[in-house]
Design an enzyme around this catalytic site. Structure first.
Site, PDB file in Angstrom:
ATOM      1  N   ASN A 119       0.853  -1.195   0.000  1.00  0.00           N
ATOM      2  CA  ASN A 119       0.000   0.000   0.000  1.00  0.00           C
ATOM      3  C   ASN A 119       0.883   1.238   0.000  1.00  0.00           C
ATOM      4  OD1 ASN A 119       0.551   0.817   2.835  1.00  0.00           O
ATOM      5  ND2 ASN A 119      -0.389  -1.168   3.238  1.00  0.00           N
ATOM      6  N   LYS A 128       8.679 -17.550 -10.498  1.00  0.00           N
ATOM      7  CA  LYS A 128       7.929 -16.417 -11.060  1.00  0.00           C
ATOM      8  C   LYS A 128       6.727 -16.948 -11.856  1.00  0.00           C
ATOM      9  CE  LYS A 128       8.417 -12.629 -14.264  1.00  0.00           C
ATOM     10  NZ  LYS A 128       9.163 -12.167 -15.422  1.00  0.00           N
ATOM     11  N   PRO A 174      -2.897 -11.932  10.161  1.00  0.00           N
ATOM     12  CA  PRO A 174      -3.269 -11.744  11.576  1.00  0.00           C
ATOM     13  C   PRO A 174      -3.521 -10.272  11.861  1.00  0.00           C
ATOM     14  CG  PRO A 174      -0.925 -12.260  11.349  1.00  0.00           C
ATOM     15  CD  PRO A 174      -1.520 -12.415   9.992  1.00  0.00           C
ATOM     16  N   ASP A 175      -4.600  -9.961  12.599  1.00  0.00           N
ATOM     17  CA  ASP A 175      -4.822  -8.565  13.008  1.00  0.00           C
ATOM     18  C   ASP A 175      -3.979  -8.341  14.263  1.00  0.00           C
ATOM     19  OD1 ASP A 175      -5.720  -6.136  14.094  1.00  0.00           O
ATOM     20  OD2 ASP A 175      -7.574  -6.307  12.946  1.00  0.00           O
ATOM     21  N   ILE A 176      -2.832  -7.697  14.062  1.00  0.00           N
ATOM     22  CA  ILE A 176      -1.844  -7.545  15.145  1.00  0.00           C
ATOM     23  C   ILE A 176      -2.427  -6.705  16.279  1.00  0.00           C
ATOM     24  CG2 ILE A 176       0.522  -6.840  15.679  1.00  0.00           C
ATOM     25  CD1 ILE A 176       1.045  -6.960  12.602  1.00  0.00           C
ATOM     26  N   PHE A 202      -4.244   3.111  14.833  1.00  0.00           N
ATOM     27  CA  PHE A 202      -4.518   4.109  13.794  1.00  0.00           C
ATOM     28  C   PHE A 202      -5.694   3.629  12.964  1.00  0.00           C
ATOM     29  CE2 PHE A 202      -1.310   7.535  13.199  1.00  0.00           C
ATOM     30  CZ  PHE A 202      -0.614   7.324  14.382  1.00  0.00           C
ATOM     31  N   LYS A 221     -13.242   0.729  15.765  1.00  0.00           N
ATOM     32  CA  LYS A 221     -11.953   0.022  15.867  1.00  0.00           C
ATOM     33  C   LYS A 221     -11.441   0.039  17.306  1.00  0.00           C
ATOM     34  CE  LYS A 221     -10.831   0.503  11.027  1.00  0.00           C
ATOM     35  NZ  LYS A 221     -10.118   1.164   9.961  1.00  0.00           N
ATOM     36  N   LYS A 241     -10.902  -3.582  18.865  1.00  0.00           N
ATOM     37  CA  LYS A 241      -9.494  -3.953  19.059  1.00  0.00           C
ATOM     38  C   LYS A 241      -8.997  -3.593  20.456  1.00  0.00           C
ATOM     39  CE  LYS A 241      -8.642  -3.368  14.117  1.00  0.00           C
ATOM     40  NZ  LYS A 241      -7.603  -3.526  13.112  1.00  0.00           N
TER      41      LYS A 241
END
Ligand code: CTP
Length: 407
Positions: free
Chosen positions: A213, A292, A308-310, A326, A340, A344
């Site tokens: 990203n 490749k 995994p959602d750390i 964030f 969130k 979380k």
């Protein structure tokens, strides 16, 4: 106009001649400078150079004086020099000086002064690359850092010994600016360990391609710099970015979300504050082909698995760490940040629009809303990421006080 008083400790390396420029750069920033040279330093530069530049007598030995009275007064000089100055800047800090500082030797004026000095110490090492990379030097540095010494890592480039690599003394202007920042900074994060994640992650599709990203890492790096300057030990877990690591932070470089997850979990227990500024990829290719992938005329679909959602895992595992997440959004900023925070288990969520021009990803500026567990929201004006970083840390400390006084 003299604002601050510095001791400039000059070690015996070829970069000692640059310490003369450093003396001048410190004076330009309003310091009065007391130079202390090791015996080896005097082989490279004459004390007269520093005396002329600083207008002060240069200390060259522990017992340099001749008469009994002078010996008596010079033998306690390290105490008065330690007491009368606000910062000790050591440049070049040679491998030998770092070793002697780390092990508490007091066999010359500079090492004795180091032990007697209670203010901030800034060391700018410079040496041959192999000496810099030697485990003995690195262990000594880790020990000194753990005791609060500020270390400016050397620059890389051609060295006087004919090799190229890490070991060059950083630009004297940068060292002087760092010394000034150390004195202007607050010490409200002394004793804290701040674990910060920054940048994007890269999820490979094959050996040459990846999904990522647009995160530049600038916000996380600004937070790391600010926290370090306010006295914290900083562990910076960073995805691939084009930024030099801030001085005096422990950098742990990772590529994928899985690697970031592992690095964060390995250091979670040490942290008192965790800030998850990284833009972690939400999906990855579970089985990456070893070769490749070749182009064909057919449509190609990728089947991706969640990473995994750390942050969510830290939220489940955390004890009394302050957890700051964030939220990068393109719509419904505050409601999404609140969602969130709940899902979380964060104490604060820093939310920003990532579709606005000139803020968010890649830019030097940011405009954020901080949503707190206490229900409060704080919206500082748009500003440089450095300024926003300072405000996030201010709010984090306020929030912790508020949460503690409630419990
Ligand atoms: N985060 C994380 N691990 C992930 C994804 C996100 O730790 N696998 C963290 C980010 O570091 C950030 C926070 O979660 O602090 C929010 O990231 P964001 O991408 O905004 O949210 P997501 O949880 O991915 O939710 P959504 O995609 O629904 O916006």
């Amino acid at each position: 106009m003299t604002q601050f008083k510095a001791v400039l400790g000059v070690g015996g390396g070829i970069a000692a001649y640059k310490a003369a420029e450093l003396a001048r750069a410190l004076i330009e920033r309003g310091f009065s400078v007391q130079t202390v040279m090791t015996e080896a330093a005097q082989e490279f530069v004459r004390p007269l150079t520093f005396a002329a530049l600083t207008g002060n007598k240069v200390i060259t030995s522990m017992f340099g004086a001749r008469s009994a009275d002078e010996v008596l007064s010079s033998s306690v000089e390290h105490i008065s020099v330690a007491r009368d100055n606000q910062i000790l800047v050591v440049a070049p800090a040679t491998a030998d000086l770092l070793a002697r500082f780390a092990h508490g030797l007091a066999n010359d004026f500079l090492t004795t002064l180091y032990l007697a000095f209670t203010g901030p110490v800034l060391a700018a090492p410079s040496m041959n690359t192999a000496m810099w990379e030697h485990p003995a030097t690195q262990d000594n540095l880790a020990l000194l850092r753990s005791r609060g010494v500020h270390v400016m890592p050397p620059d890389s480039g051609p060295l006087a010994c004919g090799t190229t690599g890490a070991g060059r003394l950083p630009d004297p202007e940068r060292i002087a600016a760092y010394a000034l920042r150390l004195l202007l900074q607050r010490h409200d994060l002394d004793g804290e360990t701040v674990l910060i994640t920054a940048g994007p992650t890269r999820e490979p599709l094959d050996p040459v391609r990846f999904i990522s990203n647009r995160s530049s890492g600038k916000m996380g790096y600004a937070l790391a710099e600010a926290a370090s300057l306010r006295g914290a030990r900083v562990l910076l877990v960073s995805g691939p970015v084009n930024l030099p690591p801030p001085d005096n932070v422990e950098l742990i470089s990772v590529q994928t979300a899985a690697e970031m997850h592992q690095a964060v979990m390995a250091h979670l227990e040490e942290a008192t504050i965790v800030i998850k500024a990284a833009a972690v990829a939400d999906y990855h290719l579970a089985r990456v082909p070893p070769q490749k992938v070749k182009k064909t005329a057919m449509r190609l679909s990728l089947e991706l698995d969640p990473t995994p959602d750390i942050l969510a895992e830290i939220g489940r595992r955390k004890r009394d760490q302050l957890l700051i997440g964030f939220a990068a959004e393109t719509e419904n900023l505050v409601p999404e940040a609140k969602r969130k925070m709940e899902t979380k288990n964060c104490d604060m969520v820093v939310a920003n629009f990532v579709s606005q021009d000139g803020t968010g990803f890649e830019s030097d500026e940011n405009e954020v809303v901080m949503v707190m567990r206490t229900g409060e929201t704080v919206s500082p004006p748009r500003g440089q990421k450095r300024e926003i970083a300072a405000q996030i840390l201010d709010q984090a400390l306020k929030l912790r006080l508020a949460l503690h006084s409630k419990s």
